[in-house]
Write an enzyme that holds these catalytic residues in place. Structure first.
Site, PDB file in Angstrom:
ATOM      1  N   ARG A 266       0.157  77.231  45.796  1.00 25.48           N
ATOM      2  CA  ARG A 266      -0.080  76.670  47.133  1.00 25.48           C
ATOM      3  C   ARG A 266      -0.964  75.434  47.019  1.00 25.48           C
ATOM      4  O   ARG A 266      -0.713  74.409  47.648  1.00 25.48           O
ATOM      5  CB  ARG A 266      -0.754  77.722  48.022  1.00 25.48           C
ATOM      6  CG  ARG A 266       0.142  78.912  48.296  1.00 25.48           C
ATOM      7  CD  ARG A 266      -0.567  79.947  49.165  1.00 25.48           C
ATOM      8  NE  ARG A 266       0.286  81.109  49.363  1.00 25.48           N
ATOM      9  CZ  ARG A 266      -0.065  82.359  49.061  1.00 25.48           C
ATOM     10  NH1 ARG A 266      -1.266  82.638  48.586  1.00 25.48           N
ATOM     11  NH2 ARG A 266       0.780  83.354  49.257  1.00 25.48           N
TER      12      ARG A 266
ATOM     13  N   PHE B 100      10.581  80.268  54.284  1.00 26.18           N
ATOM     14  CA  PHE B 100      10.181  81.597  53.820  1.00 26.18           C
ATOM     15  C   PHE B 100       8.649  81.611  53.743  1.00 26.18           C
ATOM     16  O   PHE B 100       8.056  81.942  52.723  1.00 26.18           O
ATOM     17  CB  PHE B 100      10.798  81.928  52.451  1.00 26.18           C
ATOM     18  CG  PHE B 100      12.299  81.808  52.416  1.00 26.18           C
ATOM     19  CD1 PHE B 100      13.095  82.881  52.753  1.00 26.18           C
ATOM     20  CD2 PHE B 100      12.909  80.612  52.058  1.00 26.18           C
ATOM     21  CE1 PHE B 100      14.486  82.779  52.733  1.00 26.18           C
ATOM     22  CE2 PHE B 100      14.291  80.488  52.031  1.00 26.18           C
ATOM     23  CZ  PHE B 100      15.093  81.577  52.367  1.00 26.18           C
TER      24      PHE B 100
ATOM     25  N   ASN C  27      16.513  82.732  60.464  1.00 25.51           N
ATOM     26  CA  ASN C  27      17.080  82.870  59.134  1.00 25.51           C
ATOM     27  C   ASN C  27      17.020  81.480  58.485  1.00 25.51           C
ATOM     28  O   ASN C  27      17.580  80.518  59.019  1.00 25.51           O
ATOM     29  CB  ASN C  27      18.522  83.349  59.252  1.00 25.51           C
ATOM     30  CG  ASN C  27      19.197  83.468  57.893  1.00 25.51           C
ATOM     31  OD1 ASN C  27      18.924  82.721  56.960  1.00 25.51           O
ATOM     32  ND2 ASN C  27      20.091  84.430  57.798  1.00 25.51           N
ATOM     33  N   ALA C  28      16.328  81.385  57.361  1.00 22.62           N
ATOM     34  CA  ALA C  28      16.087  80.066  56.757  1.00 22.62           C
ATOM     35  C   ALA C  28      17.394  79.362  56.379  1.00 22.62           C
ATOM     36  O   ALA C  28      17.487  78.140  56.475  1.00 22.62           O
ATOM     37  CB  ALA C  28      15.187  80.210  55.539  1.00 22.62           C
TER      38      ALA C  28
ATOM     39  N   CYS D 115      11.093  84.486  42.641  1.00 20.40           N
ATOM     40  CA  CYS D 115      10.201  85.542  42.174  1.00 20.40           C
ATOM     41  C   CYS D 115      10.978  86.688  41.538  1.00 20.40           C
ATOM     42  O   CYS D 115      10.508  87.812  41.470  1.00 20.40           O
ATOM     43  CB  CYS D 115       9.342  86.051  43.324  1.00 20.40           C
ATOM     44  SG  CYS D 115      10.293  86.670  44.697  1.00 20.40           S
TER      45      CYS D 115
HETATM   46  N1  SAH Z   1       5.760  81.785  50.914  1.00 20.53           N
HETATM   47  C1  SAH Z   1       5.084  83.043  51.224  1.00 20.53           C
HETATM   48  C2  SAH Z   1       5.743  84.241  50.586  1.00 20.53           C
HETATM   49  C3  SAH Z   1       7.198  84.398  50.889  1.00 20.53           C
HETATM   50  S1  SAH Z   1       7.797  86.012  50.630  1.00 20.53           S
HETATM   51  C4  SAH Z   1       3.633  82.954  50.840  1.00 20.53           C
HETATM   52  O1  SAH Z   1       3.176  81.906  50.343  1.00 20.53           O
HETATM   53  O2  SAH Z   1       2.920  83.930  51.021  1.00 20.53           O
HETATM   54  C5  SAH Z   1       9.410  85.852  51.250  1.00 20.53           C
HETATM   55  C6  SAH Z   1       9.496  85.736  52.758  1.00 20.53           C
HETATM   56  O3  SAH Z   1      10.843  85.480  53.093  1.00 20.53           O
HETATM   57  C7  SAH Z   1       9.090  86.955  53.545  1.00 20.53           C
HETATM   58  O4  SAH Z   1       8.065  86.611  54.430  1.00 20.53           O
HETATM   59  C8  SAH Z   1      10.349  87.373  54.316  1.00 20.53           C
HETATM   60  O5  SAH Z   1      10.070  87.816  55.648  1.00 20.53           O
HETATM   61  C9  SAH Z   1      11.115  86.090  54.346  1.00 20.53           C
HETATM   62  N2  SAH Z   1      12.582  86.162  54.452  1.00 20.53           N
HETATM   63  C10 SAH Z   1      13.445  86.987  53.835  1.00 20.53           C
HETATM   64  N3  SAH Z   1      14.714  86.647  54.114  1.00 20.53           N
HETATM   65  C11 SAH Z   1      14.664  85.562  54.920  1.00 20.53           C
HETATM   66  C12 SAH Z   1      15.626  84.711  55.531  1.00 20.53           C
HETATM   67  N4  SAH Z   1      16.935  84.925  55.348  1.00 20.53           N
HETATM   68  N5  SAH Z   1      15.210  83.677  56.269  1.00 20.53           N
HETATM   69  C13 SAH Z   1      13.888  83.442  56.452  1.00 20.53           C
HETATM   70  N6  SAH Z   1      12.928  84.211  55.896  1.00 20.53           N
HETATM   71  C14 SAH Z   1      13.307  85.244  55.150  1.00 20.53           C
END
Ligand code: SAH
Length: 410
Positions: free
Chosen positions: A224, A240, A290-291, A351
């Site tokens: 980060r 995400f 949804n991303a 990950c």
């Molecule tokens: N970037 C974050 C960690 C991400 S973990 C950090 O720095 O802490 C992955 C994330 O993706 C989760 O919060 C989950 O809710 C989200 N996620 C899973 N599938 C998704 C999708 N299709 N679209 C958007 N978000 C999603």
């Protein structure tokens, strides 16, 4: 103590001697004695030379997990020693009394199936009263051996690194491979509804019992910060975002604006809350979506960003799902590259251990080719040091984080 003996087939000790802790069902020549589920067993190679002590699970494909290279009991003293070793490593890089960190990273710390995250911060009371400082712990018991030794684990933790409360987060799907049900609750002491922790100079309110995994993704701490180095004066997209770890760190480091997206409603609410707590609400907007769809919409609307973070959940949960994951990662990364302005920065993560570094790099090459731009590598990163990467157990290495600059059109 009369412990059962496991004798391996020829050569099946080699991987174990290089540091791997798992014995699969098909690697065992014979079992001498009748070990019960979770029992401690002695492991020998085919020449009857000792390999070490392991937890036995007759209901898992991973039949035995080595916890020691000697013949010894996994008693409280064993856990005390293991925790002290784990803490000593972290003290080299962190200040565990004052910083939130992963105290135990399972197999990589010699404790198969045990994850312990330690969160240092302020308990946030719902009534707005005084907030108590403290340390709380979030634990995952992911193997039968650990499940059956919870009391010793807690007692040892109490003597090595006491916490005001312990939350159990044994709701990881891998528990089913060990034949274990999921369980979430307070194991010891009191666990506040929210804890405000500090990371990279920002405050984040996390939920140990209700948040994803153990409540906060500690492994991305330095990534980060690395991403935020490029945030100044840029429009940032944090895809995400979960509770806004990347996006808020960018906002605090000079980003013009941050658009954060996550599919989880709770996560999106947490982003807004955390933005306000840090006085960043004017620059941060969080959207529940949804991303994949969201990136497509942004593309259609001809939006552009100077910095994009992609940190999706693990698409490849095992070897069989690597090809499907490749398509998912590529789709996502291609879309992000198309949304970047010239000279923009992409911070892209995976990950999933099964999706190797080589795979990840190849996937990004393909995305760059399809996007028609030349990428320049800025930084190749991985998980932070409280998630140690160890030799002999490649599964410990899971996080990939590439920072690239999108250069000229080709
Ligand atoms: N970037 C974050 C960690 C991400 S973990 C950090 O720095 O802490 C992955 C994330 O993706 C989760 O919060 C989950 O809710 C989200 N996620 C899973 N599938 C998704 C999708 N299709 N679209 C958007 N978000 C999603």
């Amino acid at each position: 103590m009369d412990r059962a003996r496991i004798v391996l087939k020829p050569k099946e000790d080699l991987r174990l001697r290089a540091g791997h802790p798992w014995v699969y069902d098909n690697e065992i020549a014979r079992v001498e004695g009748e070990p019960g589920p979770g029992a401690e067993v002695e492991v020998f190679d085919a020449r009857l030379i000792p390999v070490g002590s392991a937890f036995w699970n007759p209901n898992s494909k991973i039949r035995a997990r080595l916890y020691s290279r000697a013949f010894r009991a996994a008693d409280e003293a064993f856990f005390v020693e293991a925790f002290e070793r784990a803490l000593a490593w972290r003290r080299r890089f962190f200040d565990p009394e004052r910083q939130s960190l992963r105290l135990v990273f399972g197999e990589a710390d010699g404790l198969p199936g045990l994850i312990i995250d330690s969160f240092v911060g302020r308990a946030l009371p719902l009534d707005g009263g005084g907030a108590a400082e403290g340390r709380w712990v979030s634990a995952q018991f992911l193997s039968l051996g650990m499940e059956m030794r919870k009391d010793r684990v807690l007692a040892a933790l109490e003597s090595v690194f006491p916490a005001a409360g312990v939350a159990e987060r044994s709701d990881a799907p891998v528990r089913r491979f060990e034949g274990l049900p999921t369980r979430v609750g307070v194991m010891k002491g009191e666990v506040p509804r929210r804890v405000a922790i500090e990371e990279n100079g920002l405050s984040f309110a996390i939920d140990l019992l209700g948040g994803q995994k153990t409540g906060w993704f500690l492994d991305q701490r330095t990534n980060r910060k690395a991403a935020a180095k490029f945030a100044s004066g840029r429009r940032v997209l944090d895809a995400f975002c979960n509770q806004g770890g990347f996006g808020l760190t960018c906002a605090a480091n000079g980003a013009d604006s941050v658009l954060a997206v996550d599919a989880s409603a709770e996560a999106v609410i947490a982003v807004s809350h955390n933005a306000a707590q840090n006085g960043l609400q004017d620059r941060v907007r969080a959207v529940e979506a949804n991303a994949f769809d969201f990136l497509r919409e942004l593309e259609r609307a001809k939006e552009r960003f100077g910095l994009i973070v992609l940190d999706p959940p693990a698409f490849a949960k095992n070897r069989a799902s690597v090809e499907g994951a490749h398509r998912g990662y590529k789709d996502l990364n291609l879309r992000a590259l198309k949304l970047l302005e010239p000279g923009g920065i992409l911070v892209t993560c995976s990950c999933s251990h099964w999706f190797s570094r080589e795979r990840f790099a190849a996937m990004l090459e393909e995305a760059a080719r399809d996007a028609g731009c030349r990428l320049r590598l800025v930084e190749e990163r991985t998980q932070d040091l409280d998630h140690p990467i160890v030799s002999g157990y490649d599964e410990a290495r899971y996080l990939k984080c590439l920072i690239v600059e999108a250069g000229e059109r080709l």
